[in-house]
Design a protein around this motif. Sequence first.
Motif, mmCIF file in Angstrom:
data_model
loop_
_atom_site.group_PDB
_atom_site.id
_atom_site.type_symbol
_atom_site.label_atom_id
_atom_site.label_comp_id
_atom_site.label_asym_id
_atom_site.label_seq_id
_atom_site.Cartn_x
_atom_site.Cartn_y
_atom_site.Cartn_z
ATOM 1 N N TYR A 1 -7.847 -61.416 -77.015
ATOM 2 C CA TYR A 1 -8.073 -62.089 -78.297
ATOM 3 C C TYR A 1 -9.119 -61.348 -79.139
ATOM 4 O O TYR A 1 -8.974 -61.219 -80.337
ATOM 5 C CB TYR A 1 -8.526 -63.525 -78.013
ATOM 6 N N TRP A 2 -10.170 -60.869 -78.508
ATOM 7 C CA TRP A 2 -11.243 -60.165 -79.216
ATOM 8 C C TRP A 2 -11.108 -58.645 -79.097
ATOM 9 O O TRP A 2 -12.032 -57.911 -79.447
ATOM 10 C CB TRP A 2 -12.618 -60.563 -78.662
ATOM 11 N N GLY A 3 -9.989 -58.172 -78.551
ATOM 12 C CA GLY A 3 -9.847 -56.740 -78.324
ATOM 13 C C GLY A 3 -10.668 -56.331 -77.098
ATOM 14 O O GLY A 3 -11.250 -57.176 -76.402
ATOM 15 N N MET B 1 -23.998 -63.988 -71.915
ATOM 16 C CA MET B 1 -23.708 -65.422 -72.025
ATOM 17 C C MET B 1 -22.538 -65.618 -72.979
ATOM 18 O O MET B 1 -22.505 -65.016 -74.045
ATOM 19 C CB MET B 1 -24.915 -66.162 -72.617
ATOM 20 N N CYS B 2 -21.606 -66.490 -72.585
ATOM 21 C CA CYS B 2 -20.414 -66.753 -73.410
ATOM 22 C C CYS B 2 -19.662 -65.444 -73.624
ATOM 23 O O CYS B 2 -19.424 -64.999 -74.752
ATOM 24 C CB CYS B 2 -20.792 -67.393 -74.741
ATOM 25 N N CYS B 3 -19.273 -64.852 -72.515
ATOM 26 C CA CYS B 3 -18.739 -63.476 -72.522
ATOM 27 C C CYS B 3 -17.284 -63.394 -72.944
ATOM 28 O O CYS B 3 -16.748 -62.292 -73.078
ATOM 29 C CB CYS B 3 -18.891 -62.873 -71.132
ATOM 30 N N GLY B 4 -16.622 -64.545 -73.139
ATOM 31 C CA GLY B 4 -15.221 -64.517 -73.562
ATOM 32 C C GLY B 4 -14.357 -63.813 -72.532
ATOM 33 O O GLY B 4 -14.366 -64.158 -71.343
ATOM 34 N N GLU B 5 -13.628 -62.803 -72.959
ATOM 35 C CA GLU B 5 -12.744 -62.057 -72.045
ATOM 36 C C GLU B 5 -13.437 -60.835 -71.471
ATOM 37 O O GLU B 5 -12.786 -59.937 -70.927
ATOM 38 C CB GLU B 5 -11.472 -61.627 -72.793
ATOM 39 N N ASP C 1 -18.840 -67.810 -69.010
ATOM 40 C CA ASP C 1 -18.202 -68.449 -70.153
ATOM 41 C C ASP C 1 -17.719 -69.808 -69.668
ATOM 42 O O ASP C 1 -17.595 -70.043 -68.465
ATOM 43 C CB ASP C 1 -17.010 -67.607 -70.656
ATOM 44 N N ILE C 2 -17.433 -70.690 -70.638
ATOM 45 C CA ILE C 2 -16.906 -72.012 -70.272
ATOM 46 C C ILE C 2 -15.392 -71.931 -70.043
ATOM 47 O O ILE C 2 -14.813 -72.782 -69.385
ATOM 48 C CB ILE C 2 -17.266 -73.032 -71.378
ATOM 49 N N ALA C 3 -14.761 -70.878 -70.591
ATOM 50 C CA ALA C 3 -13.298 -70.773 -70.528
ATOM 51 C C ALA C 3 -12.881 -69.921 -69.332
ATOM 52 O O ALA C 3 -13.047 -68.697 -69.329
ATOM 53 C CB ALA C 3 -12.761 -70.172 -71.826
ATOM 54 N N ALA D 1 -19.765 -71.310 -66.510
ATOM 55 C CA ALA D 1 -20.946 -72.135 -66.762
ATOM 56 C C ALA D 1 -20.918 -72.605 -68.202
ATOM 57 O O ALA D 1 -20.244 -72.014 -69.050
ATOM 58 C CB ALA D 1 -22.227 -71.357 -66.475
ATOM 59 N N ASP D 2 -21.648 -73.670 -68.442
ATOM 60 C CA ASP D 2 -21.784 -74.218 -69.791
ATOM 61 C C ASP D 2 -23.177 -73.870 -70.280
ATOM 62 O O ASP D 2 -24.169 -74.305 -69.682
ATOM 63 C CB ASP D 2 -21.588 -75.736 -69.714
ATOM 64 N N MET D 3 -23.262 -73.083 -71.338
ATOM 65 C CA MET D 3 -24.581 -72.601 -71.772
ATOM 66 C C MET D 3 -25.509 -73.740 -72.211
ATOM 67 O O MET D 3 -26.706 -73.558 -72.287
ATOM 68 C CB MET D 3 -24.459 -71.581 -72.894
ATOM 69 N N THR E 1 -25.924 -62.122 -75.932
ATOM 70 C CA THR E 1 -24.770 -62.940 -76.306
ATOM 71 C C THR E 1 -24.283 -62.560 -77.688
ATOM 72 O O THR E 1 -25.076 -62.384 -78.612
ATOM 73 C CB THR E 1 -25.032 -64.458 -76.243
ATOM 74 N N SER E 2 -23.002 -62.425 -77.798
ATOM 75 C CA SER E 2 -22.388 -62.228 -79.107
ATOM 76 C C SER E 2 -21.492 -63.433 -79.356
ATOM 77 O O SER E 2 -20.477 -63.609 -78.682
ATOM 78 C CB SER E 2 -21.566 -60.939 -79.127
ATOM 79 N N GLY E 3 -21.933 -64.276 -80.257
ATOM 80 C CA GLY E 3 -21.102 -65.424 -80.655
ATOM 81 C C GLY E 3 -21.292 -66.665 -79.807
ATOM 82 O O GLY E 3 -20.614 -67.666 -80.022
HETATM 83 C C1 SAM Z 1 -16.953 -66.222 -80.483
HETATM 84 S S1 SAM Z 1 -16.480 -66.190 -78.789
HETATM 85 C C2 SAM Z 1 -17.316 -64.719 -78.269
HETATM 86 C C3 SAM Z 1 -16.789 -64.151 -76.991
HETATM 87 C C4 SAM Z 1 -17.450 -62.849 -76.532
HETATM 88 N N1 SAM Z 1 -18.885 -62.943 -76.475
HETATM 89 C C5 SAM Z 1 -17.029 -61.684 -77.399
HETATM 90 O O1 SAM Z 1 -17.823 -61.288 -78.261
HETATM 91 O O2 SAM Z 1 -15.923 -61.224 -77.215
HETATM 92 C C6 SAM Z 1 -17.480 -67.488 -78.147
HETATM 93 C C7 SAM Z 1 -17.298 -67.751 -76.664
HETATM 94 O O3 SAM Z 1 -18.163 -68.813 -76.293
HETATM 95 C C8 SAM Z 1 -17.518 -69.574 -75.291
HETATM 96 N N2 SAM Z 1 -18.159 -70.895 -75.243
HETATM 97 C C9 SAM Z 1 -18.057 -71.895 -76.133
HETATM 98 N N3 SAM Z 1 -18.833 -72.921 -75.778
HETATM 99 C C10 SAM Z 1 -19.438 -72.553 -74.619
HETATM 100 C C11 SAM Z 1 -20.365 -73.180 -73.748
HETATM 101 N N4 SAM Z 1 -20.822 -74.395 -74.017
HETATM 102 N N5 SAM Z 1 -20.768 -72.532 -72.645
HETATM 103 C C12 SAM Z 1 -20.311 -71.298 -72.354
HETATM 104 N N6 SAM Z 1 -19.413 -70.650 -73.135
HETATM 105 C C13 SAM Z 1 -19.003 -71.262 -74.264
HETATM 106 C C14 SAM Z 1 -16.068 -69.601 -75.718
HETATM 107 O O4 SAM Z 1 -15.208 -69.903 -74.652
HETATM 108 C C15 SAM Z 1 -15.903 -68.185 -76.257
HETATM 109 O O5 SAM Z 1 -15.456 -67.324 -75.247
#
Ligand code: SAM
Length: 273
Positions: A86-88, A113-117, A135-137, A160-162, A176-178
């Motif tokens: 999704y994010w490349g 933190m919140c590393c996505g894919e 990440d939560i997903a 984990a849930d941040m 963390t990015s995003g």
């Molecule tokens: C904008 S995306 C950024 C993903 C990644 N950091 C990147 O740059 O490719 C935000 C990410 O935060 C995760 N996220 C959202 N709420 C969260 C939470 N409470 N705890 C952990 N991860 C969470 C989402 O699943 C998503 O993968």
Amino acid sequence: MNNTFSNNLIRLRKELKFTQEKLAESLGVSFQAVSKWETMQSYPDIELLPRLAELLETSVDSLIGYIPTRKGGTNYEERYKREGYYWGILPNRMCFEVMRLKPPITPLRLLDMCCGEGKDAVFFANNGYIVSAFDIAESGLDKGRKLAELNDCSVSFFTADMRDFIPDNEFDVIYTSGGLLYLKAEQRPGIMNAYKKKTLPGGLHSMNTFVNKPFIPRAPDSEDSEFYWESGELFSYYHDWYFRLAVAEQIFDCNSSGTQHQHCMDTIIAEAP
Ligand SMILES: C[S@@+](CC[C@H](N)C(=O)[O-])C[C@H]1O[C@@H](n2cnc3c(N)ncnc32)[C@H](O)[C@@H]1O
């Protein structure tokens, strides 16, 4: 025994300025019992949990680190199940700044933190950092594991849930990015200060977040679970650290929903004294 509950208990008790004795008294248990919960020697009886959560101004789910599906309404879980990344798979620009400022000449521990894919986590691991990433997903983490395997590198991915996860270990870099967007304003001081404490002397925080600007309408595809920060708010958490990246606030165009709109993003790289 899982440390999430004890970490949350210690953090929230201290934030709310409860002593172990005071908390124990309010629950009708001994302070030794509270001490044992905090040192992971035992868990409280199940019937005490609602009252304990109430006293600590949280929910039972958050206290024990239980993550229900779609908690907070983010729909990344579904997006990441689709084919492709999704994010490349190219790293964020901040990654190169981190490399420049803190190259892994000696072993360095990094938390994404919140590393996505996992694209950034894998980039760091490929370049020699010892990387943990959450990440939560779960579907995003699965993709991250595949990406690490393809790159023949090792990342410790975990769910984990941040909003209520504080790591046990200390890190050289917390990145963390995003991810910060998912913290409500009232959750930020506790979490940000806890992560600062989990950073080794000379360590870096590298973070970005969308911020409000009165002249930029909220993005049409923003989700209810996203909480934009105020302009400059992120920087205020680092008044007692060195600012290593010239503090940056950027406004840029985006077409993510098919409707042209703008975002404003604050970025910081700060170094612990
Ligand atoms: C904008 S995306 C950024 C993903 C990644 N950091 C990147 O740059 O490719 C935000 C990410 O935060 C995760 N996220 C959202 N709420 C969260 C939470 N409470 N705890 C952990 N991860 C969470 C989402 O699943 C998503 O993968």
